[in-house]
Design a protein around this motif. Structure first.
Motif, short mmCIF file in Angstrom:
data_model
loop_
_atom_site.label_atom_id
_atom_site.label_comp_id
_atom_site.label_asym_id
_atom_site.label_seq_id
_atom_site.Cartn_x
_atom_site.Cartn_y
_atom_site.Cartn_z
N ILE A 97 0.85 -1.19 0.00
CA ILE A 97 0.00 0.00 0.00
C ILE A 97 0.88 1.24 0.00
N SER A 98 1.89 1.24 0.88
CA SER A 98 2.81 2.38 0.91
C SER A 98 4.07 2.03 1.70
N PHE A 99 5.12 2.78 1.37
CA PHE A 99 6.35 2.78 2.16
C PHE A 99 6.33 4.09 2.94
N ASP A 100 6.16 4.01 4.24
CA ASP A 100 6.11 5.20 5.09
C ASP A 100 7.53 5.53 5.53
N MET A 101 8.14 6.48 4.82
CA MET A 101 9.53 6.84 5.09
C MET A 101 9.61 7.65 6.38
N THR A 124 8.36 2.05 7.22
CA THR A 124 7.33 1.07 7.58
C THR A 124 6.59 0.72 6.30
N ILE A 125 6.53 -0.56 6.00
CA ILE A 125 5.85 -1.04 4.80
C ILE A 125 4.43 -1.44 5.20
N TYR A 126 3.44 -0.78 4.62
CA TYR A 126 2.05 -1.15 4.83
C TYR A 126 1.63 -2.00 3.64
N TYR A 127 1.05 -3.14 3.93
CA TYR A 127 0.72 -4.07 2.86
C TYR A 127 -0.61 -4.79 3.16
N GLU A 128 -1.25 -5.25 2.07
CA GLU A 128 -2.50 -5.99 2.23
C GLU A 128 -2.21 -7.35 2.82
N ARG A 129 -3.06 -7.78 3.73
CA ARG A 129 -2.89 -9.09 4.37
C ARG A 129 -3.30 -10.20 3.44
#
Length: 129
Positions: A97-101, A124-129
């Motif tokens: 979903i996003s890389f939260d730098m 922080t890498i946000y990703y779909e489960r």
């Protein structure tokens, strides 16, 4: 679930590097990149429980250990940063979903005992489960 090895393997497709590591680098190599776990935040769970939670996160630190030329090291660190910032992708079958730098650019942490320049990127890498 996403692991450091999954992230390393994805980064290998984005950035050229002769040696990749997770958890610890071999400091005797002049050019290598390591991926480490980063302590950050609490786990996310939606109201309604885990089955209603659509995403998860993985916080990592990326260490760029790159030679004795400060300019070349910074350029490599910027290349790694650009591979993440504002990008999307798929890691280990999970849509990112996003890389939260955590910072606006790679952070220079000086040189090691052998004079090799090092940079750190926290995300922080946000990703779909």
């Amino acid at each position: 679930m996403m692991t450091l090895a999954n992230i390393r393997d994805w980064l290998k497709t984005q950035v050229q590097c002769p040696q990749w590591y997770i958890g610890k680098i071999d400091g005797s190599k002049e050019q290598c990149i390591g991926v480490y776990n980063l302590q950050a935040g609490a786990p996310n769970i939606a109201i309604g429980g885990l089955e209603n939670t659509s995403y998860a996160s993985k916080a990592v630190t990326i260490l760029i250990h790159w030679g004795k030329n400060a300019n070349v090291a910074e350029q490599k660190a910027q290349e790694v940063y650009a591979a993440l910032f504002g990008q999307a992708g798929e890691i280990a079958g999970h849509r990112v979903i996003s890389f939260d730098m955590r910072t606006s650019e790679p952070v220079g942490v000086g040189t090691d005992d052998e004079g090799i320049y090092e940079y750190v990127i926290d995300t922080t890498i946000y990703y779909e489960r």
